[in-house]
Motif scaffolding. Sequence first.
Motif, PDB file in Angstrom:
ATOM      1  N   ASN A 109       0.850  -1.194   0.000  1.00  0.00           N
ATOM      2  CA  ASN A 109       0.000   0.000   0.000  1.00  0.00           C
ATOM      3  C   ASN A 109       0.886   1.245   0.000  1.00  0.00           C
ATOM      4  O   ASN A 109       1.690   1.436   0.930  1.00  0.00           O
ATOM      5  N   TRP A 110       0.722   2.060  -1.036  1.00  0.00           N
ATOM      6  CA  TRP A 110       1.543   3.282  -1.131  1.00  0.00           C
ATOM      7  C   TRP A 110       0.991   4.322  -0.177  1.00  0.00           C
ATOM      8  O   TRP A 110      -0.231   4.518  -0.066  1.00  0.00           O
TER       9      TRP A 110
ATOM     10  N   TRP B 236       6.615   4.577  -6.971  1.00  0.00           N
ATOM     11  CA  TRP B 236       6.067   3.368  -6.381  1.00  0.00           C
ATOM     12  C   TRP B 236       4.537   3.322  -6.448  1.00  0.00           C
ATOM     13  O   TRP B 236       3.941   2.288  -6.143  1.00  0.00           O
ATOM     14  N   LYS B 237       3.918   4.447  -6.833  1.00  0.00           N
ATOM     15  CA  LYS B 237       2.454   4.444  -6.966  1.00  0.00           C
ATOM     16  C   LYS B 237       1.986   3.411  -7.977  1.00  0.00           C
ATOM     17  O   LYS B 237       0.880   2.871  -7.867  1.00  0.00           O
TER      18      LYS B 237
ATOM     19  N   ASP C 258       1.119   0.203  -6.259  1.00  0.00           N
ATOM     20  CA  ASP C 258       0.133   0.239  -5.176  1.00  0.00           C
ATOM     21  C   ASP C 258      -0.926  -0.850  -5.385  1.00  0.00           C
ATOM     22  O   ASP C 258      -1.473  -1.031  -6.475  1.00  0.00           O
ATOM     23  N   GLY C 259      -1.191  -1.605  -4.325  1.00  0.00           N
ATOM     24  CA  GLY C 259      -2.189  -2.665  -4.388  1.00  0.00           C
ATOM     25  C   GLY C 259      -1.677  -3.981  -4.930  1.00  0.00           C
ATOM     26  O   GLY C 259      -2.423  -4.971  -4.971  1.00  0.00           O
TER      27      GLY C 259
END
Length: 415
Positions: free
Chosen positions: A277-278, A286-287, A290-291
């Motif tokens: 999770n970002w 790094w976005k 995310d997930g």
Amino acid sequence: MRKVLSLLVIGSLCCSLAFGQTRPVTGKIVDDKGNPIPFATIKIKGSTTGVSADVNGVFTIKAKTGDVLEVSAVGQKTNSITLGDQNLVTVALDNAGEAGLQEVVVTGAYNIKRTQRSSSSAVQSIGDEKLNTIRQADVNNALAGKVAGVQVRSQSAAKLGSNGYASIRLRGESGLVGSSNVLYVVDGTVMPSNAAGDINPDDIEDLSVLQGPGASAIFGAQGANGAIVITTKRAKKNAKGLGLEINSGITFDRVYILPNYQNSYAGGGRGDLTKFNWVTGMPEEWKALDGKYFHDYVDDASWGPRMVGQEYIPYYAWFPGHERSFQTAKLVPQKTNSRDFYNTGVTLNNNLNFSKAGDNYSIRVSYTNLDVKGLIPTSRMQRNNLGVYTTIDVTSRLSMAANVTYLNQVTEGQF
């Protein structure tokens, strides 16, 4: 008339019996000056019958008329004689000169040479041709399989620069701890215990392995574990003036045996993937992750999730600067597992030397270049070896000799 024919038949039969009858024949073997040759070998050609002469060159053999006696002796040319009806024979042998002396010369301590027969200890000698049947980068590996009783404990070919310092044993281990260092003697000079990697096999004329107690006693306590005595090559007088020699070899290495790694589960000690999770403060790149899920990178184990093609974040995806940065991949087994990691090792070994000799001098210059591409990626080794070997006869009883060696080695990826 019948009586005459009968007499002729009986006479010819008697002659045949006399011709084929075996009888003792005595003889003497002498040289070209008439001196007796002791312990010469006399053999009847085409048969297994043979005898040896005594210390005075005298022999007795059972033979028949027409037999051919073959006579041989050390240092003499072989000769043969056809027997007639005589019972006493003399056979002269010509001197074979240097060509007839095939006995191996063994190098002893401090550049002293003696014949194999006169040596009182266990000595095995190897010439340069047998030593370099397959070109090797160091002396120890060149000895492997060529001398009885020698144990060569080499390192892996992936560990560059270590083969010359491999452990070698001549008389077994002599203590509970440490290793049995072998003594190296080059042209009468005692070398350091780690000098094996600095000796160029291309410059060796002959090599003698001394492993008996009597041989080791020559060098005292430092030779207790055996000794390897090396004589280097010297220039020989050439009718053309200058001698030139080029030696080249190439060797390929492939990984043969690897551990049987499991190839079904990913790395780490947890059987489930972890969700990323970002949050604010993390790198903006790094976005993109995310997930997504990743396995345990910290634990150096192989008990991670089963690899069935699920999406995951590889360890390299977190780092910028390459084409797979911030991208996910499929978690699948590698077909050949760790074998793909290794290169095909390539070793190039080239030697160039020239020599010149006169009536009272000799000089030999040798240059060897060793270029090794290692099995492990980015590993490489370069070695340059330059040797100069000279002798000068100051008088008929005094000679001076000098050996000068320069060695430069650069190893990348040493482990």
